[in-house]
Design a protein around this motif. Structure first.
Motif, PDB file in Angstrom:
ATOM      1  N   TRP A 257      -0.435   8.883   5.395  1.00 40.28           N
ATOM      2  CA  TRP A 257      -1.472   8.613   4.382  1.00 40.28           C
ATOM      3  C   TRP A 257      -2.849   8.635   5.019  1.00 40.28           C
ATOM      4  N   ARG A 276      -2.324  10.043  -3.711  1.00 41.35           N
ATOM      5  CA  ARG A 276      -2.610   8.880  -2.863  1.00 41.35           C
ATOM      6  C   ARG A 276      -1.828   7.656  -3.327  1.00 41.35           C
ATOM      7  N   LEU A 280       1.299   5.913  -1.340  1.00 44.85           N
ATOM      8  CA  LEU A 280       1.143   4.499  -1.000  1.00 44.85           C
ATOM      9  C   LEU A 280       2.294   3.684  -1.593  1.00 44.85           C
TER      10      LEU A 280
END
Length: 463
Positions: A257, A276, A280
């Motif tokens: 990430w 994203r 996550l």
């Protein structure tokens, strides 16, 4: 004067120019009446074409099958000389020999499940017990025993070994697919061969969970490279309940990430908000999966520290009663094995050399995601595991490094210095190094089975 060109006349008296001017069906290679030498000349080409038509997975399975024959021979040679021990009689058969050590714990779990509470001695210290072993592999074996109707130790070993061998074959296929993402077909096949004959490869055909874990791990790493985040969450959850690896994989995903965010910030590649958030979220799932088993143990036994106390029971013969403090086990182990002065120096040297290995050309060609896995898993081992004879088995998930070794072998003679060698010499050197690497793998199997698996009297070197 007009220059006259005289074509050489072959022994048969026919002008070569005439032959060129009037080709016949009979003179064509492979045609009716063609010379036998022409047919022979086409046979190597036909053989090479037939070899190229064989699919990659067939080659991988052939490699894996051949390696299992070799490893089976090694295990049988030791089983024939095995003395009576707590698990088997003397001169054990293959299946009995394959269920030594942790295999016995897996049999207990498959047969009767886990204990209702953590067994402790009069001082309140946890004893070695089944809660140290995660549930996916023994529950899969239990399902197999239900299907087959078996219940003896030999029945358990037959089902467990079958699952391990099949999972090992799947792991070989998935590793080859993983290596093909960043290297040539030849290098990927050599890397797969090194995996099949690696010193710890006997673990692929005994009653241990490693082969199943490797298959799940390689699948998870492929999903990371392909950026299929949603199915990855499922695979990582199952993997984390097969062998301890969830926290290491969560660290890998966190590093990926950050790397993707940094590249997006520099305009090198897109990393949209949806991706994203998804990545996550999968990172959080992996972290929770890594903590799931200690939580399950706590809920099932009512003992909050039941899992970690159980793990420390295996460490007590070395260090006595200690608490788990992250990143201290390797320091303690280095001092225990090599002394207070030499131990830390040796540990620092090994870590420095491991870090420098990332600067090698073959390692630099490895995808960043795989390098992040190597870093994440290594940090996890440094944080929680105590170095002893089982450490070599714990290093098996670093198998993508074998791809870098294969790439280094096949790059021999192609660098600034190697280019000075004649091409034939460089090619021969590559063949010698590849054969040497495979031979060292087989020799390493013999050494590992002798030192780790084979029970030799009072044995304090478990695999």
């Amino acid at each position: 004067m007009v220059e006259r060109r005289l074509d050489p006349v072959p022994a048969g008296g026919t002008s070569a120019g005439a032959v060129r001017a009037a080709p016949s069906r009979a003179a064509r290679p492979g045609g009716v009446g063609a010379p036998s030498g022409g047919v022979r000349a086409t046979r190597p080409a036909r053989f090479r074409a037939a070899v190229r038509r064989v699919p990659w997975w067939a080659w991988v399975l052939a490699l894996y099958s051949a390696s299992r024959v070799v490893t089976t021979g090694i295990l049988l040679s030791f089983a024939a000389r095995q003395e009576a021990n707590p698990w088997t009689d003397a001169s054990a058969g293959y299946l009995d020999f394959a269920r030594l050590w942790d295999g016995h714990w897996y049999w207990i779990i498959a047969a009767v499940g886990y204990p209702e509470e953590i067994p402790r001695d009069s001082d309140g210290l946890a004893q070695e017990n089944a809660w140290a072993f995660m549930p996916v592999y023994p529950m899969l074996v239990r399902a197999g025993l239900t299907v087959t109707g078996g219940g003896s130790a030999t029945d358990f070993a037959a089902v467990a070994v079958t699952i391990s061998v099949v999972a090992g074959g799947a792991a070989a296929l998935l590793l080859h697919a993983l290596l093909r993402r960043w290297m040539s077909a030849g290098a990927a096949m050599l890397g797969t061969a090194l995996f099949c004959v690696a010193p710890l490869s006997p673990i692929y055909q005994v009653a241990y969970a490693e082969a199943l874990h490797l298959a799940l791990l390689f699948l998870a790493l492929l999903l990371v490279l392909e950026r299929h985040w949603v199915p990855l969450a499922v695979v990582v959850t199952v993997m984390a309940l097969t062998r301890p690896s969830g926290l290491a994989f969560a660290l890998l995903l966190a590093l990926v990430w950050l790397w993707r965010w940094w590249r997006a910030r520099g305009g090198l590649e897109p990393f949209g908000m949806r991706e994203r958030v998804t990545l996550l979220s999968v990172t959080a799932v992996a972290g929770l999966a890594g903590l799931a088993w200690p939580g399950i143990v706590a809920l099932a036994t009512g003992d909050l520290l039941g899992y970690t106390d159980t793990e420390l029971a295996w460490r007590r013969p070395y260090l006595g009663d200690v608490h788990l403090v992250p990143f201290t086990p390797w320091w303690q182990g280095a001092q225990w094995w090599l002394g207070d002065a030499l131990g830390p120096i040796a540990l620092a040297t090994v870590l420095l050399l491991a870090a420098c290995a990332f600067a090698l050309p073959a390692m630099r060609r490895m995808p960043v995601e795989l390098r992040c896995w190597i870093v994440a898993y290594s940090l996890y081992l440094l944080a929680v595991f105590f170095p002893q004879s089982s450490t070599f088995r714990l290093l098996v998930p670093l198998a993508p490094v074998l791809g870098a070794i294969a790439l280094g072998v096949l790059s021999t003679g192609r660098g600034p210095v190697g280019r000075r060698l004649p091409p034939s010499v460089a090619a021969a050197l590559r063949v010698v190094l590849a054969v040497l690497a495979i031979g060292l793998g087989v020799a390493g199997q013999v050494l590992w089975v002798h030192l780790g698996w084979w029970v030799d009297g009072y044995d304090w070197t478990p695999p």
